[in-house]
Design a protein around this motif. Structure first.
Motif, PDB file in Angstrom:
ATOM      1  N   LYS A 220     -13.781   4.821  21.139  1.00 39.02           N
ATOM      2  CA  LYS A 220     -12.448   4.811  21.284  1.00 39.02           C
ATOM      3  C   LYS A 220     -11.891   5.872  21.746  1.00 39.02           C
ATOM      4  N   VAL A 221     -10.842   5.514  22.743  1.00 39.78           N
ATOM      5  CA  VAL A 221     -10.160   6.711  23.561  1.00 39.78           C
ATOM      6  C   VAL A 221      -8.833   6.312  23.311  1.00 39.78           C
ATOM      7  N   GLU A 222      -7.806   7.567  23.560  1.00 38.95           N
ATOM      8  CA  GLU A 222      -6.471   7.219  23.379  1.00 38.95           C
ATOM      9  C   GLU A 222      -5.877   7.745  24.876  1.00 38.95           C
ATOM     10  N   LEU A 223      -4.813   7.002  25.450  1.00 38.41           N
ATOM     11  CA  LEU A 223      -4.246   7.195  26.629  1.00 38.41           C
ATOM     12  C   LEU A 223      -2.836   7.052  26.666  1.00 38.41           C
ATOM     13  N   SER A 224      -2.177   8.452  27.155  1.00 39.74           N
ATOM     14  CA  SER A 224      -0.902   8.452  27.586  1.00 39.74           C
ATOM     15  C   SER A 224      -0.468   8.731  28.883  1.00 39.74           C
ATOM     16  N   GLY A 225       0.060   7.685  29.734  1.00 37.53           N
ATOM     17  CA  GLY A 225      -0.021   7.999  31.218  1.00 37.53           C
ATOM     18  C   GLY A 225      -0.728   6.881  31.959  1.00 37.53           C
ATOM     19  N   GLU A 226      -1.315   6.969  32.758  1.00 34.43           N
ATOM     20  CA  GLU A 226      -1.980   6.090  33.601  1.00 34.43           C
ATOM     21  C   GLU A 226      -3.390   6.309  34.042  1.00 34.43           C
ATOM     22  N   ALA A 227      -4.297   5.337  33.759  1.00 39.58           N
ATOM     23  CA  ALA A 227      -5.775   5.721  33.886  1.00 39.58           C
ATOM     24  C   ALA A 227      -6.504   4.422  34.486  1.00 39.58           C
ATOM     25  N   TYR A 228      -7.433   4.602  35.468  1.00 41.09           N
ATOM     26  CA  TYR A 228      -8.318   3.320  35.730  1.00 41.09           C
ATOM     27  C   TYR A 228      -9.627   3.789  35.222  1.00 41.09           C
ATOM     28  N   PHE A 229     -10.210   2.570  34.573  1.00 45.41           N
ATOM     29  CA  PHE A 229     -11.442   2.652  33.865  1.00 45.41           C
ATOM     30  C   PHE A 229     -12.641   1.867  34.562  1.00 45.41           C
ATOM     31  N   GLU A 230     -13.715   2.264  34.684  1.00 42.55           N
ATOM     32  CA  GLU A 230     -14.732   1.634  35.168  1.00 42.55           C
ATOM     33  C   GLU A 230     -15.847   1.578  33.826  1.00 42.55           C
ATOM     34  N   VAL A 231     -15.583   0.875  32.919  1.00 37.87           N
ATOM     35  CA  VAL A 231     -16.539   1.063  31.610  1.00 37.87           C
ATOM     36  C   VAL A 231     -17.777   0.658  31.684  1.00 37.87           C
TER      37      VAL A 231
END
Length: 393
Positions: free
Chosen positions: A218-229
């Motif tokens: 589990k991660v927490e994000l504020s803003g914008e991100a692209y994930f390659e999980v």
């Protein structure tokens, strides 16, 4: 098209000696790329004269635009400029769409003499014990190991985690969290302890554990991100924002959730993802090309079909605007160029569209926005004043 052929065509285009067949070859090549070929982007970025090259291409494009005599057919209020100009999109200048009614005028951007440069690779890493490490081109010192995990700056744009000395990560009774934050005018990449790759856009904060729990990541994000999980069926990867909780398994997904915007958007590029609306307790499973939108105080999450490559264009070095008002556009620009925006007599109904390089100077972006609409800009220091030439009369 192989690398040598592409370089040859690029050089001929720069010298304005491309034949019609060669221009078509470049156009066909571009159309097959889905917004950019990584190898070619790296070639452009590695050229020492890339800014000069961009300027040369841009000047040639402006001359071609000024000399345009025959009107081009319209497409839903827009029309693309000459097909040959698509190369500008990749080479670091600007390709944009123009309203059919727009006359070509000399840009009138009023500004100070100092050019405002685009953002760059920079971030601040805050370790679990509170120690902060500046991540940019000037950083030279190493980062201490944590709980058996080794942190490595691969280059000026990437931070990676790996097992230190081949040993298993140390157990921690409580999860220890690191935070990586990009400022306005910054971007960065991080490879998390599980191998998941994350691209962070400007003004973004990602909080993540150094060592995951046994049942989830589990991660927490504020803003914008692209994930390659990284795929791991036994440990779902979960992204938590202020309005959504996104549960993913081995997928590529873009999440945008800025605190100063009412809308949170999750866009699926590939794979499968479940989005849970924290406001309404509604959940939905997305398919590639779908976007889940949660709006503050809204009673229902909306699902729309989008051009996923447009959504992630920021990751590939472009800003794509599609029928957006000036407020939405300037929010993107203010974050990437680290400028403040002031509005004076703005037409809220006017819409803009276009594709701009994130490597262009701010002056270029504003000049082209002036050409495609009635907005006018004045730059003083790091403040941009937006007005409207029609309302000012």
């Amino acid at each position: 098209m192989n690398r040598n052929r592409l370089q040859y065509l690029l050089e001929r285009y720069q010298k304005s000696v491309c034949s019609a067949e060669e221009l078509k070859e470049l156009d066909d090549w571009y159309r097959s790329l889905n917004y950019g070929d990584h190898a070619f982007e790296q070639e452009i970025k590695s050229r020492e004269e890339k800014e000069q090259l961009s300027d040369i291409l841009f000047e040639g494009f402006q001359k071609r635009l000024a000399n345009e005599k025959e009107p081009l057919p319209t497409i839903n209020r827009w029309y693309p400029l000459a097909a040959a100009a698509v190369l500008l999109f990749v080479a670091g200048a600007v390709l944009f769409f123009v309203y059919p009614k727009t006359d070509v005028k000399k840009p009138s951007v009023a500004s100070n003499k100092t050019q405002i440069l685009p953002g760059s690779n920079k971030a601040i890493l805050t370790l679990a014990d509170g120690e902060q490490v500046v991540l940019d081109d000037a950083t030279t010192h190493g980062i201490p190991d944590q709980y058996g995990m080794k942190l490595t700056r691969v280059d000026s744009s990437l931070l990676t985690y790996s097992i230190a000395n081949g040993r298993a990560p140390q157990h921690a009774e409580e999860l220890a969290y690191n935070t990586i934050e990009t400022p306005r005018g910054g971007q960065y990449q991080v490879m998390l302890p599980d191998g998941t790759k994350v691209w962070l856009n400007a003004a973004t904060i990602l909080r993540y554990p150094v060592k995951y729990s046994t049942n989830e990541r589990k991660v927490e994000l504020s803003g914008e991100a692209y994930f390659e999980v990284a795929a791991n069926k036994s440990q779902p990867f979960i992204v938590v924002t202020g309005k959504q909780e996104i549960n993913v398994l081995g997928t590529h997904v873009n999440v945008k959730s800025y605190k100063d915007e009412q809308l949170t958007s999750t866009t699926l590029i590939s794979g499968s993802v479940r989005v849970h609306d924290l406001n309404t307790d509604e959940s939905v499973i997305l398919t590639p090309g779908q976007q889940a939108n949660t709006r503050l105080m809204s009673k229902k999450m909306s699902i729309t079909a989008v051009n996923a490559q447009d959504v992630v264009s920021w990751k590939n070095g472009y800003m794509v605007f599609d029928n957006q008002d000036i407020y939405s556009i300037m929010k993107v620009i203010s974050r990437w160029y680290n400028v403040d925006v002031v509005y004076s007599q703005v037409d809220k109904k006017e819409r803009f569209g276009g594709t701009f390089s994130r490597y262009a100077h701010l002056q270029h972006i504003l000049e082209n926005l002036e050409q495609i609409g009635s907005a006018r800009f004045s730059v003083q220091g790091r403040e941009v004043v937006v007005s409207n030439r029609l309302l000012a009369r």
